[in-house]
Enzyme design. Sequence first.
Site, PDB file in Angstrom:
ATOM      1  N   ASP A  62      36.483  21.914 -37.527  1.00 54.58           N
ATOM      2  CA  ASP A  62      37.542  21.655 -36.555  1.00 54.58           C
ATOM      3  C   ASP A  62      36.903  21.135 -35.271  1.00 54.58           C
ATOM      4  OD1 ASP A  62      40.734  22.889 -36.460  1.00 54.58           O
ATOM      5  OD2 ASP A  62      39.866  21.940 -34.675  1.00 54.58           O
ATOM      6  N   GLU A 104      45.849  20.642 -43.276  1.00 60.27           N
ATOM      7  CA  GLU A 104      47.213  20.566 -42.751  1.00 60.27           C
ATOM      8  C   GLU A 104      47.104  19.945 -41.371  1.00 60.27           C
ATOM      9  OE1 GLU A 104      49.831  20.407 -40.663  1.00 60.27           O
ATOM     10  OE2 GLU A 104      50.069  22.558 -40.316  1.00 60.27           O
ATOM     11  N   GLU A 113      49.628  12.548 -36.273  1.00 63.92           N
ATOM     12  CA  GLU A 113      48.529  13.299 -35.620  1.00 63.92           C
ATOM     13  C   GLU A 113      47.208  12.554 -35.781  1.00 63.92           C
ATOM     14  OE1 GLU A 113      48.297  17.527 -36.242  1.00 63.92           O
ATOM     15  OE2 GLU A 113      50.197  17.813 -35.188  1.00 63.92           O
TER      16      GLU A 113
HETATM   17  C1  LIG Z   1      47.955  21.499 -37.586  1.00 64.27           C
HETATM   18  S1  LIG Z   1      46.444  22.330 -37.233  1.00 64.27           S
HETATM   19  C2  LIG Z   1      46.211  23.280 -38.672  1.00 64.27           C
HETATM   20  C3  LIG Z   1      45.268  24.444 -38.513  1.00 64.27           C
HETATM   21  C4  LIG Z   1      45.076  25.288 -39.766  1.00 64.27           C
HETATM   22  N1  LIG Z   1      44.497  24.519 -40.845  1.00 64.27           N
HETATM   23  C5  LIG Z   1      46.378  25.894 -40.225  1.00 64.27           C
HETATM   24  O1  LIG Z   1      46.854  25.496 -41.284  1.00 64.27           O
HETATM   25  O2  LIG Z   1      46.934  26.756 -39.544  1.00 64.27           O
HETATM   26  C6  LIG Z   1      45.318  20.989 -37.364  1.00 64.27           C
HETATM   27  C7  LIG Z   1      43.892  21.274 -36.925  1.00 64.27           C
HETATM   28  O3  LIG Z   1      43.112  20.126 -37.254  1.00 64.27           O
HETATM   29  C8  LIG Z   1      42.170  19.883 -36.230  1.00 64.27           C
HETATM   30  N2  LIG Z   1      41.796  18.466 -36.311  1.00 64.27           N
HETATM   31  C9  LIG Z   1      42.632  17.403 -36.235  1.00 64.27           C
HETATM   32  N3  LIG Z   1      41.945  16.251 -36.367  1.00 64.27           N
HETATM   33  C10 LIG Z   1      40.647  16.585 -36.539  1.00 64.27           C
HETATM   34  C11 LIG Z   1      39.449  15.848 -36.722  1.00 64.27           C
HETATM   35  N4  LIG Z   1      39.463  14.508 -36.744  1.00 64.27           N
HETATM   36  N5  LIG Z   1      38.295  16.518 -36.861  1.00 64.27           N
HETATM   37  C12 LIG Z   1      38.272  17.876 -36.814  1.00 64.27           C
HETATM   38  N6  LIG Z   1      39.374  18.648 -36.639  1.00 64.27           N
HETATM   39  C13 LIG Z   1      40.553  18.010 -36.511  1.00 64.27           C
HETATM   40  C14 LIG Z   1      42.894  20.298 -34.967  1.00 64.27           C
HETATM   41  O4  LIG Z   1      41.996  20.613 -33.913  1.00 64.27           O
HETATM   42  C15 LIG Z   1      43.715  21.503 -35.437  1.00 64.27           C
HETATM   43  O5  LIG Z   1      43.037  22.721 -35.219  1.00 64.27           O
END
Ligand SMILES: C[S@@+](CC[C@H](N)C(=O)[O-])C[C@H]1O[C@@H](n2cnc3c(N)ncnc32)[C@H](O)[C@@H]1O
Length: 317
Positions: A62, A104, A113
């Site tokens: 993350d 997700e 996103e």
């Molecule tokens: C919608 S949340 C989901 C968190 C967790 N997987 C859940 O289901 O509760 C999306 C997560 O993806 C991370 N994220 C989004 N794009 C990313 C990237 N390019 N590299 C690393 N993390 C990423 C965000 O920081 C966030 O914590």
Amino acid sequence: MPFDDIHVHQVMLADELRTRGYKTAINEIVQPGSTVLDFGCGTGILSFFAARAGAKIVYAVDKSRFIRVAKALSEKNGFSNIVFFHGDGDELNLPEEVDVIVSECMGNFAVDEWSLGSLFSLREKYLRTGGKVIPGRISIRAAMIGDKEIHNELSYFKTKPYGIDFSTIEDWPYYRCEGRRLTPSQVLSPASNMGDIDLHTCREVPGSYSGTCELEKESDVYGICAWFVARLTDNIVLDTGPLALKTHWNQMIFPLVEPLHVAANTQLKLTISLERDKKGKQTLWRWFVDDGSQVIKMDNFVSAAWVMRDLPIGELT
Ligand SMILES: C[S@@+](CC[C@H](N)C(=O)[O-])C[C@H]1O[C@@H](n2cnc3c(N)ncnc32)[C@H](O)[C@@H]1O
């Protein structure tokens, strides 16, 4: 989305259709001894499900500093086979291929996103041949909005509030899209499929989504409402539409500046496209409705020329 905010994580975890759906999907796909990549792990919840399903090792990545919390929770709960990486998925270096990638990272319009591109790169680099991605497929759906109330609400500046002429900006609220929860009675049937993304094979996230919609009755149309349906596995579907059970996702609404009167059985062609602005901060949206005699073109750039350009500090001349 501010993913360092505990409230955001609470809302996502408390969405049981989402989180239990993922749990069931992970239990179906992850086998004892599987290697798993959790892309965008947040609190680590999907990694914990994968570890409990018997994964040999879970790589959790993350870019948010909140990943510290995920690691602390992992230790607190006695997981010893989850390895955490803080950083962008694009910069991840894993020591091996994985059997499963779970993620997700969907906004209200799924792709808004801007994380699916990184997911595809990770899949190409690290998913073993025959490995599985959760979700496996995402479909974008749309329906026409038939509710005048939203249109009226957006006409606020036309009412000359406080006796002021706001005509310079009175149409701006229509040139904007936003997430809202609509009720079934606010949308006209049927819904239209605007495009499918197969997460096992797609290499580039489409920037444009189109479909047709033939309204059953003569109607006034006030905009488009769009959402996504994610097929987590062949058996588990997460539907975020206005007719489905409520999730924490909203539908996206794309208003029309003037209502469109449509005769019964008219075919409407709908297109919604999105791109990121050059700084990667804003999503630029366009939405079109073609009823065969005219194409209504809308976008969310109208205020950009006024508010995005630099403005020197001091008296305006
Ligand atoms: C919608 S949340 C989901 C968190 C967790 N997987 C859940 O289901 O509760 C999306 C997560 O993806 C991370 N994220 C989004 N794009 C990313 C990237 N390019 N590299 C690393 N993390 C990423 C965000 O920081 C966030 O914590």
